[in-house]
Design an enzyme around this catalytic site. Structure first.
Site, mmCIF file in Angstrom:
data_model
loop_
_atom_site.group_PDB
_atom_site.id
_atom_site.type_symbol
_atom_site.label_atom_id
_atom_site.label_comp_id
_atom_site.label_asym_id
_atom_site.label_seq_id
_atom_site.Cartn_x
_atom_site.Cartn_y
_atom_site.Cartn_z
ATOM 1 N N GLU A 79 0.855 -1.141 -0.067
ATOM 2 C CA GLU A 79 0.181 0.050 0.002
ATOM 3 C C GLU A 79 0.894 1.300 -0.207
ATOM 4 O OE1 GLU A 79 -3.389 1.546 3.020
ATOM 5 O OE2 GLU A 79 -2.740 -0.524 3.182
ATOM 6 N N ARG A 314 5.685 -13.527 9.433
ATOM 7 C CA ARG A 314 6.354 -11.931 9.053
ATOM 8 C C ARG A 314 7.822 -12.257 9.884
ATOM 9 N NH1 ARG A 314 3.427 -7.514 9.674
ATOM 10 N NH2 ARG A 314 5.358 -6.168 10.870
ATOM 11 N N LYS A 324 4.885 0.710 9.166
ATOM 12 C CA LYS A 324 4.984 1.817 8.661
ATOM 13 C C LYS A 324 4.496 2.945 9.445
ATOM 14 C CE LYS A 324 3.797 0.089 4.091
ATOM 15 N NZ LYS A 324 2.523 0.062 3.842
HETATM 16 P P1 ATP Z 1 2.716 -2.015 7.668
HETATM 17 O O1 ATP Z 1 2.123 -2.527 8.710
HETATM 18 O O2 ATP Z 1 4.147 -1.833 8.164
HETATM 19 O O3 ATP Z 1 1.935 -0.780 6.896
HETATM 20 P P2 ATP Z 1 1.731 -3.643 5.882
HETATM 21 O O4 ATP Z 1 1.641 -5.417 5.901
HETATM 22 O O5 ATP Z 1 0.575 -3.064 5.939
HETATM 23 O O6 ATP Z 1 2.957 -3.161 6.581
HETATM 24 P P3 ATP Z 1 1.951 -3.380 2.998
HETATM 25 O O7 ATP Z 1 2.112 -2.249 2.168
HETATM 26 O O8 ATP Z 1 0.545 -3.809 2.979
HETATM 27 O O9 ATP Z 1 2.239 -3.114 4.435
HETATM 28 O O10 ATP Z 1 2.802 -4.841 2.700
HETATM 29 C C1 ATP Z 1 3.320 -5.082 1.495
HETATM 30 C C2 ATP Z 1 3.670 -6.592 1.542
HETATM 31 O O11 ATP Z 1 4.667 -6.725 2.598
HETATM 32 C C3 ATP Z 1 2.732 -7.347 2.056
HETATM 33 O O12 ATP Z 1 2.418 -8.833 1.318
HETATM 34 C C4 ATP Z 1 2.791 -7.840 3.629
HETATM 35 O O13 ATP Z 1 2.605 -8.988 3.819
HETATM 36 C C5 ATP Z 1 4.341 -7.790 3.414
HETATM 37 N N1 ATP Z 1 4.993 -7.390 4.639
HETATM 38 C C6 ATP Z 1 4.967 -6.449 5.380
HETATM 39 N N2 ATP Z 1 5.661 -6.426 6.667
HETATM 40 C C7 ATP Z 1 6.324 -7.341 6.491
HETATM 41 C C8 ATP Z 1 7.173 -7.951 7.694
HETATM 42 N N3 ATP Z 1 7.456 -7.569 8.625
HETATM 43 N N4 ATP Z 1 7.575 -9.228 7.422
HETATM 44 C C9 ATP Z 1 7.192 -9.991 6.227
HETATM 45 N N5 ATP Z 1 6.390 -9.114 5.133
HETATM 46 C C10 ATP Z 1 5.962 -8.316 5.347
HETATM 47 MG MG MG Z 2 -1.024 -2.233 5.134
#
Ligand code: ATP
Ligand code: MG
Length: 619
Positions: A79, A314, A324
């Site tokens: 995102e 994760r 983020k």
């Molecule tokens: P955040 O909570 O930091 O915003 P998010 O999962 O909401 O993380 P996205 O932009 O939706 O962020 O993530 C893009 C991809 O990265 C997704 O497929 C998610 O599963 C993966 N991802 C995010 N954080 C991790 C992590 N700590 N370890 C492995 N994969 C991750």
């Molecule tokens: Mg997200």
């Protein structure tokens, strides 16, 4: 705290082969459950009959295209609401790496179905990060860069189809009523009074929602599945909501937006993704993912075989926050200098800190993918960096806490106080040069009557076992002469202002007499005449707590007040001439990088400490 770093030695990258680190990781890939699933699918030909029309689209669109040249399709779907962090790096390496290893294609997809303010700054930084890590979305002569908001028309059509087929209804209960009726783990949900409306009634209502006839939040479209399901996610989840917001891509065209759980499977299907890999939190969503795929495939909207979702653990890294939102708070509250502050676990932060793409790829490979959550020790990441830089980073001498050493017999030995001589040292030790590789040019630096040494390398009264400078002791100035310490000068407060020694002529490193006098130790130094003053930023961990945000803790409280110490150092000329982003091993201190933003070769050297030579995290 446990670490699931595999201890299997086969998992270690080969030594003395730093340039080949990522490929080396590729050659010796450790299998994991995702690789097994993919290999099994390839053996069985699960996806062999898939078509790909060259662009995302519905069943008819792809049916008209040729067989898919990609054996598998994966995707990385961030995102665009912040900068990517080390957790995302794991996901990037995984998705792009699997596609690369199995003759597939990985799509770069912006998951922008949420009409939140999107920033092109984030979009660009995400694309940069993926490319910097060593991946791209070009394959078979095509770009595979997509944005989910381009699929809104199809998503709307899919919603109308579900309504028509009796699989969705408009619910006008309040949010509170819906929550109460959903039940919980021990209690089945209660059907909504709106659940038994006819498809015609629902379609009319849904079109009113689309046309702006109703207030934000006044009603939602829900999938009609099972209010008594043991999986709460199947108790008629909401799939469309009313939200008057201008979307960066579609402007004001829509006042209804799909929910993530509805949008994501559709995005995967339109892009003909085969293996949709996500983190464990989504495990409970998989039944809905499959339910939706089944409905839209049986309705002929989506092509068979549908994508399948797989979940992995994760990345949780000690001393690090991977959210983020929380990272944004550090930036906006000025706890750090920006997204690319070298203490940040963002990809831009790691890059500025001096991490290499190869070291991060190696890290992703080494931690592997599992199905159970665990914490990885930060030292694992640093270890990968050391391993990558050991044979790559040129050596150099820097004095970080300088005190002047005066060689009092210099004029007597060499004719004049301002006499200087060149010293040479290899840029890389012999052990770092692979067979057949030409060693880099040697470093050349001057020695004269005054040199900078580390303050801690002199003791007027030496503690037991101390081998460096104290009156009467003999040490070598590394790469230069052997010297004998004679004493020091001090100011009124007793602080040493100068160390005194005598040079022993004929003992220079690399000359026949080098071993004629035995030195107790070799110390690092930089000549006063040719050393260059440099700003050195000594970074330490950003948080003092290994799990700064675990269990709802206030992570701001856990900030390490001493995470940055800036010193004025002296560095040898080869270091001062560094290009921004060039990495070095400062002898005895560890790895340093010329700051990509502030360093100016020659005139204003600025270095960041990446990591010390040894692990200091577990202690
Ligand atoms: P955040 O909570 O930091 O915003 P998010 O999962 O909401 O993380 P996205 O932009 O939706 O962020 O993530 C893009 C991809 O990265 C997704 O497929 C998610 O599963 C993966 N991802 C995010 N954080 C991790 C992590 N700590 N370890 C492995 N994969 C991750
Ligand atoms: Mg997200």
């Amino acid at each position: 705290m446990s670490s699931n770093t595999p201890s299997n030695p086969a998992n270690k990258a080969p030594k003395n082969n730093a340039a080949a680190a990522p490929e080396a990781a590729g050659e010796h890939k450790v299998s994991n459950f995702l690789r097994q699933i993919i290999e099994n699918d390839l053996d069985k030909g699960t996806y062999a009959s898939r078509h790909w029309a060259g662009t995302p689209g519905d069943a008819a669109h792809h049916a008209a295209g040729p067989l898919d040249p990609a054996k598998i399709r994966t995707r990385f779907p961030p995102e665009p609401n912040g900068y990517l962090h080390v957790g995302h790096a794991k996901s990037i390496c995984l998705n792009f790496g699997l596609a690369r290893d199995y003759g597939g294609v990985c799509h770069m997809r912006f998951d922008d179905t949420n009409p939140e303010k999107e920033d092109t700054e984030y979009v660009n930084s995400i694309l940069d990060a993926v490319q910097w890590l060593g991946f791209n979305w070009e394959a078979n002569g095509q770009s595979h860069l997509f944005q989910a908001s381009d699929y809104f028309d199809f998503m709307y059509r899919a919603a109308e189809y579900l309504i028509t087929a009796g699989h969705a209804y408009v619910d006008e209960q309040t949010a509170e009523q819906m929550r109460a009726a959903r039940g919980d783990f021990g209690k089945p949900g209660v059907d909504s009074p709106f659940r038994s409306r006819t498809p015609e009634q629902n379609l009319a209502r849904f079109r009113e929602m689309r046309d702006g006839a109703h207030e934000d939040g006044s009603m939602v479209l829900r999938a009609k599945i099972d209010m008594a399901s043991p999986n709460i996610n199947l108790r008629d989840p909401a799939i469309y909501r009313i939200r008057r917001a201008t979307h960066h891509n579609t402007g004001d065209k829509w006042c209804i937006y799909p929910m993530y759980t509805f949008a994501h499977p559709i995005e995967d299907a339109l892009e003909q993704i085969t293996h949709s890999i996500c983190t464990l939190e989504f495990e409970d969503q998989r039944p809905f993912y499959d339910w939706l795929m089944d409905r839209l495939c049986e309705g002929g909207l989506l092509a068979h075989p549908a994508p399948h979702q797989y979940e992995f653990a994760r990345l949780n890294l000690t001393y690090v926050i991977t959210s983020k939102r929380k990272l944004a708070q550090l930036v906006y509250d000025h706890k750090v200098s920006g997204w690319d502050d070298p203490r940040m676990p963002t990809i831009v932060g790691l890059r500025r800190r001096g991490y290499t793409p190869e070291s991060i790829q190696l890290f992703a490979e080494r931690i592997g993918v599992t199905k159970s959550d665990s914490w990885i020790d930060y030292s694992t990441l640093e270890g990968c960096l050391r391993e990558d830089l050991e044979n790559k980073a040129h050596r150099g001498m820097a004095v970080l806490d300088p005190v002047k050493l005066v060689l009092t017999n210099w004029a007597e030995a060499f004719g004049a106080d301002d006499y200087t001589e060149d010293c040479t040292q290899p840029a890389l030790p012999h052990s770092a040069i692979a067979e057949g590789q030409t060693p880099p040019p040697e470093r050349v630096f001057k020695i004269g009557n005054e040199v900078w040494i580390e303050r801690e390398d002199f003791e007027e009264v030496p503690p037991k076992g101390y081998k460096r400078l104290f009156p009467g002791n003999v040490v070598r100035l590394k790469g230069g002469y052997v010297i004998e310490c004679t004493g020091c000068a001090k100011d009124a407060s007793g602080t040493v202002t100068e160390v005194h020694a005598k040079v022993i002529p004929g003992t220079k490193s690399g000359t026949p007499g080098a071993d004629s006098v035995k030195a107790k130790a070799a110390i690092t130094w930089v000549s006063v005449a040719s050393g260059v003053s440099a700003e050195v930023r000594l970074y330490d961990r950003l948080f003092s707590d290994p799990n700064p945000d675990a269990g709802g803790k206030d992570f701001i409280e856990a900030l390490n007040p001493n995470s940055l110490k800036v010193v004025t150092a002296y560095v040898e000329p080869s270091l001062a001439a560094a290009k921004p982003d060039q990495k070095f091993q400062f002898e005895r201190f560890g790895y340093f990088v010329a700051d990509r933003v502030d360093h100016v070769a020659g005139s204003k050297p600025v270095f960041n400490r990446v990591t010390g030579l040894k692990d200091s995290w577990g202690k």
